[in-house]
Design a protein around this motif. Structure first.
Motif, PDB file in Angstrom:
ATOM      1  N   VAL A 114       0.846  -1.204   0.000  1.00 46.95           N
ATOM      2  CA  VAL A 114       0.000   0.000   0.000  1.00 46.95           C
ATOM      3  C   VAL A 114       0.882   1.254   0.000  1.00 46.95           C
ATOM      4  O   VAL A 114       0.694   2.188  -0.802  1.00 46.95           O
ATOM      5  CB  VAL A 114      -0.943   0.005   1.229  1.00 46.95           C
ATOM      6  CG1 VAL A 114      -1.677   1.337   1.337  1.00 46.95           C
ATOM      7  CG2 VAL A 114      -1.933  -1.146   1.137  1.00 46.95           C
ATOM      8  N   ALA A 115       1.887   1.269   0.908  1.00 42.00           N
ATOM      9  CA  ALA A 115       2.766   2.442   1.010  1.00 42.00           C
ATOM     10  C   ALA A 115       3.513   2.665  -0.297  1.00 42.00           C
ATOM     11  O   ALA A 115       3.632   3.803  -0.776  1.00 42.00           O
ATOM     12  CB  ALA A 115       3.745   2.238   2.161  1.00 42.00           C
ATOM     13  N   ARG A 116       3.972   1.560  -0.894  1.00 46.33           N
ATOM     14  CA  ARG A 116       4.748   1.664  -2.126  1.00 46.33           C
ATOM     15  C   ARG A 116       3.923   2.281  -3.262  1.00 46.33           C
ATOM     16  O   ARG A 116       4.410   3.091  -4.035  1.00 46.33           O
ATOM     17  CB  ARG A 116       5.196   0.255  -2.503  1.00 46.33           C
ATOM     18  CG  ARG A 116       6.263   0.224  -3.537  1.00 46.33           C
ATOM     19  CD  ARG A 116       6.721  -1.192  -3.730  1.00 46.33           C
ATOM     20  NE  ARG A 116       7.381  -1.320  -4.998  1.00 46.33           N
ATOM     21  CZ  ARG A 116       7.920  -2.434  -5.435  1.00 46.33           C
ATOM     22  NH1 ARG A 116       7.862  -3.521  -4.701  1.00 46.33           N
ATOM     23  NH2 ARG A 116       8.502  -2.483  -6.599  1.00 46.33           N
ATOM     24  N   THR A 117       2.641   1.870  -3.317  1.00 44.99           N
ATOM     25  CA  THR A 117       1.756   2.430  -4.344  1.00 44.99           C
ATOM     26  C   THR A 117       1.679   3.945  -4.203  1.00 44.99           C
ATOM     27  O   THR A 117       1.719   4.688  -5.190  1.00 44.99           O
ATOM     28  CB  THR A 117       0.337   1.835  -4.183  1.00 44.99           C
ATOM     29  OG1 THR A 117       0.474   0.432  -4.050  1.00 44.99           O
ATOM     30  CG2 THR A 117      -0.548   2.170  -5.356  1.00 44.99           C
ATOM     31  N   HIS A 118       1.551   4.399  -2.949  1.00 41.85           N
ATOM     32  CA  HIS A 118       1.419   5.841  -2.736  1.00 41.85           C
ATOM     33  C   HIS A 118       2.712   6.581  -3.039  1.00 41.85           C
ATOM     34  O   HIS A 118       2.675   7.708  -3.544  1.00 41.85           O
ATOM     35  CB  HIS A 118       0.935   6.112  -1.313  1.00 41.85           C
ATOM     36  CG  HIS A 118      -0.517   5.797  -1.146  1.00 41.85           C
ATOM     37  ND1 HIS A 118      -1.509   6.613  -1.646  1.00 41.85           N
ATOM     38  CD2 HIS A 118      -1.150   4.740  -0.584  1.00 41.85           C
ATOM     39  CE1 HIS A 118      -2.684   6.069  -1.392  1.00 41.85           C
ATOM     40  NE2 HIS A 118      -2.490   4.928  -0.735  1.00 41.85           N
ATOM     41  N   PHE A 119       3.854   5.949  -2.739  1.00 41.45           N
ATOM     42  CA  PHE A 119       5.132   6.581  -3.097  1.00 41.45           C
ATOM     43  C   PHE A 119       5.236   6.733  -4.612  1.00 41.45           C
ATOM     44  O   PHE A 119       5.690   7.757  -5.116  1.00 41.45           O
ATOM     45  CB  PHE A 119       6.312   5.755  -2.572  1.00 41.45           C
ATOM     46  CG  PHE A 119       6.644   6.052  -1.134  1.00 41.45           C
ATOM     47  CD1 PHE A 119       6.984   7.354  -0.740  1.00 41.45           C
ATOM     48  CD2 PHE A 119       6.598   5.074  -0.164  1.00 41.45           C
ATOM     49  CE1 PHE A 119       7.282   7.641   0.587  1.00 41.45           C
ATOM     50  CE2 PHE A 119       6.891   5.354   1.156  1.00 41.45           C
ATOM     51  CZ  PHE A 119       7.228   6.643   1.539  1.00 41.45           C
ATOM     52  N   ALA A 120       4.787   5.699  -5.331  1.00 37.46           N
ATOM     53  CA  ALA A 120       4.833   5.760  -6.796  1.00 37.46           C
ATOM     54  C   ALA A 120       3.943   6.886  -7.312  1.00 37.46           C
ATOM     55  O   ALA A 120       4.306   7.630  -8.225  1.00 37.46           O
ATOM     56  CB  ALA A 120       4.385   4.420  -7.380  1.00 37.46           C
ATOM     57  N   LYS A 121       2.756   7.038  -6.672  1.00 40.57           N
ATOM     58  CA  LYS A 121       1.838   8.110  -7.080  1.00 40.57           C
ATOM     59  C   LYS A 121       2.451   9.481  -6.813  1.00 40.57           C
ATOM     60  O   LYS A 121       2.349  10.394  -7.628  1.00 40.57           O
ATOM     61  CB  LYS A 121       0.510   7.974  -6.327  1.00 40.57           C
ATOM     62  CG  LYS A 121      -0.438   6.970  -6.970  1.00 40.57           C
ATOM     63  CD  LYS A 121      -1.607   6.656  -6.080  1.00 40.57           C
ATOM     64  CE  LYS A 121      -2.544   7.811  -5.901  1.00 40.57           C
ATOM     65  NZ  LYS A 121      -3.635   7.487  -4.970  1.00 40.57           N
ATOM     66  N   LEU A 122       3.088   9.617  -5.644  1.00 45.06           N
ATOM     67  CA  LEU A 122       3.698  10.898  -5.282  1.00 45.06           C
ATOM     68  C   LEU A 122       4.786  11.275  -6.291  1.00 45.06           C
ATOM     69  O   LEU A 122       4.908  12.428  -6.701  1.00 45.06           O
ATOM     70  CB  LEU A 122       4.284  10.814  -3.874  1.00 45.06           C
ATOM     71  CG  LEU A 122       4.992  12.077  -3.369  1.00 45.06           C
ATOM     72  CD1 LEU A 122       3.990  13.216  -3.199  1.00 45.06           C
ATOM     73  CD2 LEU A 122       5.690  11.811  -2.048  1.00 45.06           C
ATOM     74  N   LYS A 123       5.537  10.239  -6.724  1.00 46.46           N
ATOM     75  CA  LYS A 123       6.618  10.479  -7.671  1.00 46.46           C
ATOM     76  C   LYS A 123       6.067  11.006  -9.004  1.00 46.46           C
ATOM     77  O   LYS A 123       6.662  11.870  -9.646  1.00 46.46           O
ATOM     78  CB  LYS A 123       7.347   9.155  -7.900  1.00 46.46           C
ATOM     79  CG  LYS A 123       8.757   9.305  -8.406  1.00 46.46           C
ATOM     80  CD  LYS A 123       9.421   7.941  -8.383  1.00 46.46           C
ATOM     81  CE  LYS A 123      10.407   7.813  -9.517  1.00 46.46           C
ATOM     82  NZ  LYS A 123      10.866   6.427  -9.662  1.00 46.46           N
ATOM     83  N   ARG A 124       4.891  10.503  -9.409  1.00 46.50           N
ATOM     84  CA  ARG A 124       4.308  10.920 -10.686  1.00 46.50           C
ATOM     85  C   ARG A 124       3.618  12.273 -10.578  1.00 46.50           C
ATOM     86  O   ARG A 124       3.580  13.028 -11.534  1.00 46.50           O
ATOM     87  CB  ARG A 124       3.266   9.897 -11.149  1.00 46.50           C
ATOM     88  CG  ARG A 124       3.794   8.532 -11.355  1.00 46.50           C
ATOM     89  CD  ARG A 124       4.440   8.385 -12.731  1.00 46.50           C
ATOM     90  NE  ARG A 124       5.462   7.355 -12.709  1.00 46.50           N
ATOM     91  CZ  ARG A 124       5.220   6.053 -12.647  1.00 46.50           C
ATOM     92  NH1 ARG A 124       3.992   5.633 -12.658  1.00 46.50           N
ATOM     93  NH2 ARG A 124       6.192   5.188 -12.611  1.00 46.50           N
TER      94      ARG A 124
END
Lengths: 310, 414
Positions: B5-15
């Motif tokens: 879950v956390a990783r998904t949000h980090f990926a979103k933040l990066k984009r």
């Protein structure tokens, strides 16, 4: 003005940076006609429609709506625009949305009230006229989206993919609405991805690709000019086609993939018995056989080298 | 799963670049702006000077020495002229003229040196009678009068040590049982030497002094603007905060424009008979009406619970509310036009509005800032609005005073 054509587009060019969205588009259509505009994503359909409503300024070429430029207020009053998106105010009710777009088109007072009432009846939303639009179903929103573009009684209606994401039942209702508009004498430019819509609704079809109109005519004209009188014969065998027979069928113009054979035939009554005899002589059993008339899909594939939904 | 879950949000933040900027860049930029403002304020080199208009009614040698010493004081900017139509200057004739300058905001303080001051400037203790200096103060800046009071005491001591010594000798002679003629002659000789020394070197210049009770010179500080106000500072806060929230709500409402672009509604509206000008004016009308209503609610609340005198300033309030609302609304629309997405709008508006509010006086009074930062603050909408509301509620000025400065001057000439 009334004798002028609903829409005349001449040598329209428009580029966005290096990308040519419209590359010399010319198009006319007659009063009361439904012209389908078919093309893959990015072909230039929406740019063309937006040029007609004055939202895109072409680099060169002209657009005339009933003989006037698109940004003339009389042109705007004569045109209705149904956007691809549900372009409504979600917090307002259907009645309020219709009222707003009516006012934007210059309606006021009793004529506005009357138009809103008629539109609610026409869309079947009279009972939900005061609910928030965001709470309506997808199909209802689509119908309201069309009504918002027709509230002022336009003589030319531009429909940009009006049935995207709609269930079959609602789609049927929208087709009925479009038929009713046609009967009322409205000329329609209908952009779609759906071949069956174009085949069912449109008097003529324009195929657009890379900003150019690459074919224009009735469905029959397009099929005849693109594919001639050919039909597609598909034969499914119970086992893979043996190599000698495969070589023989390919020599006759067929394409063979494992146990499926495609032929393009012009005289089915003569060619089919000959082919069946060839299979029987080699002891290959046939599981299924289908003969199809050429479709718009095949025309599109032939002309663009792409499926429509690519 | 938790890490997924956390990783998904980090990926979103990066984009999501706007979110990224909002999370990391905006706080750093904002911190830098505030750090610069307050570093500027605390620096000796840029510490603000207090402007004082001086009227010397005494015109004696001692009063001239005193005024001259005030002019040399680094913490003060002393002047005795005012600008008049035609770009010329004229002397400030009397206490009435000086008071008018304080009332109109041309000077935050005025010092009236009364007749007789030069003959008896120094007092020892409250029993000593003598002329009293009058300070006319605009207490919208409550710090300036207190600082000035301290500086007056300091300048009196450093500019007139001889007078102070003479006064001391007189007091000793009077209360100490009398001095002999020989003692008096010796003391006078030393006082003369002190006087010559002071004339030669001038008074000791320095920074700011400190406030104290019962100073060497008698001073009466009079609050010329706030003395009849029930709650003098609340109008300033109402105006400052009101403008800041107006800007925030206008920027938020401007976001509706972006949503209309994204939903295709704007395209559709502009395909009707509505032109772009009509559309923008319609939106401006809506935003400004809501903003006027917001300000009205805020000021009414201020009147009900905080002693803000709205009922006696209705015309001025309405003029200021309408122009402030129009300016804030137009600002919101410009921000929306500059932003391509709602997230960009949030990042841009937060940054701009908070910086404008800090520099323009919405968060803390501008007089706390250094002069250079105060000047930068003058370009903000917040500063214009606060100055306008101050003219209405604090200075009780007529509506014509709300016109831009040059225009108002021309009006007065006409």
């Amino acid at each position: 003005m009334d004798e002028a054509l609903p829409l005349e587009i001449t040598e329209l060019h428009k580029s966005f940076g290096d990308r040519r969205a419209l590359d010399g588009v010319s198009l006319t259509f007659a009063a009361g006609e439904i012209l389908g505009l078919l093309g893959p994503n990015g072909a230039g359909k929406t740019t063309l429609v937006r040029s007609v409503v004055g939202r895109v300024r072409p680099d060169s070429g002209t657009v005339r709506v009933f003989g006037r430029p698109p940004d003339d207020s009389r042109s705007k009053a004569a045109v209705g625009y149904v956007t691809q998106e549900i372009a409504l105010y979600p917090l307002l009710s259907p009645a309020e949305n219709l009222s707003a777009f009516g006012r934007f088109q210059g309606l006021a007072g009793p004529p506005l009230d009357e138009a809103v009432g008629q539109s609610l009846q026409w869309t079947g939303l009279a009972e939900r006229a005061k609910e928030r639009t965001e709470r309506l179903s997808g199909g209802m929103k689509r119908r309201l989206n069309i009504a918002a573009g027709t509230i002022h009684g336009p003589r030319l209606l531009l429909l940009d993919e009006p049935t995207v994401g709609v269930d079959p039942q609602s789609r049927e209702r929208i087709y009925q609405m479009i038929e009713e508009l046609r009967r009322g004498g409205v000329s329609l430019l209908y952009t779609t991805h759906y071949m069956e819509e174009a085949e069912r609704l449109c008097d003529r079809i324009a195929i657009i690709d890379h900003g150019k109109i690459i074919a224009l005519g009735t469905k029959e004209e397009l099929v005849r000019s693109t594919l001639g009188a050919r039909q597609t014969l598909t034969i499914e065998t119970e086992a893979p086609v043996p190599a000698p027979l495969k070589a023989s069928l390919e020599a006759r113009g067929g394409t063979v993939t494992d146990s499926t054979v495609h032929f393009s035939v012009t005289e089915p009554a003569r060619e089919i018995p000959e082919l069946l005899a060839a299979f029987r002589n080699d002891g290959v059993r046939i599981r299924d056989l289908a003969l199809k008339t050429a479709t718009l899909e095949a025309v599109f594939l032939q002309l663009t080298g792409r499926e429509l939904r690519e | 799963m938790i890490f997924a879950v956390a990783r998904t949000h980090f990926a979103k933040l990066k984009r999501d670049r706007a979110a990224f900027v909002l999370a990391f860049v905006v706080p750093v930029v904002f911190f830098s702006v505030f750090a610069s403002i307050f570093r500027g304020s605390s620096s000796r080199a840029t510490t603000r000077q207090i402007s004082v208009v001086v009227v010397d009614e005494d015109r004696s040698a001692n009063s001239a020495r005193f005024v001259d010493a005030l002019k040399r004081e680094k913490g003060l900017r002393v002047f005795d002229t005012r600008s008049v139509p035609g770009g010329r200057t004229a002397p400030v004739a009397d206490a009435t003229a000086a008071e008018a300058m304080v009332r109109s905001g041309d000077a935050p303080l005025a010092l009236i040196v009364p007749r007789g001051f030069g003959s008896s400037p120094i007092r020892f203790g409250p029993s000593n009678r003598g002329p009293t200096l009058t300070v006319l103060a605009d207490t919208s800046d409550p710090i300036a009068p207190q600082v000035f009071y301290g500086l007056l005491q300091k300048v009196a001591m450093t500019s007139m040590p001889d007078v102070m010594a003479e006064t001391g000798i007189e007091q000793m002679d009077r209360w100490g049982g009398g001095l002999t003629a020989e003692q008096k002659a010796t003391l006078q000789k030393n006082v003369d030497r002190l006087r010559q020394e002071t004339r030669r070197t001038g008074p000791a210049a320095g920074g700011t002094g400190s406030d104290s009770d019962g100073g060497l010179v008698a001073v009466n500080v009079r609050d010329v603007l706030g003395e009849q106000k029930k709650n003098p500072t609340v109008a300033v806060f109402a105006a400052g905060l009101g403008v800041m929230f107006l800007l925030f709500s206008a920027a938020g409402a401007g976001g509706a424009l972006i949503e209309e672009v994204e939903s295709g509604t704007l395209d559709r509206v502009l395909s009707t008979r509505v032109t772009m000008t009509q559309l923008l004016l319609g939106k401006l009308l809506y935003l400004a009406t809501v903003a006027v209503a917001q300000l009205t609610v805020m000021f009414l609340w201020g009147e009900l619970f905080f002693g803000l005198e709205l009922h006696s300033h209705v015309p001025g309030f309405l003029v200021m509310a309408v122009v402030t609302a129009l300016a804030a609304s137009a600002f919101g629309l410009v921000l929306a036009a500059l932003s391509r997405t709602r997230m960009q709008l949030v990042a841009l508006s937060n940054l701009l509005i908070l910086v404008m509010s800090a520099l323009g006086g919405s968060m803390f009074p501008r007089y706390l800032l250094s002069e250079s930062v105060q000047k930068i603050g003058l370009v903000t909408l917040n500063a214009w609005a606060i100055d306008g509301f101050m003219k209405v509620f604090w200075r009780d000025e007529p509506l014509v005073a709300l016109l831009p400065h040059r225009l108002a001057r021309r009006w007065e000439v006409v």
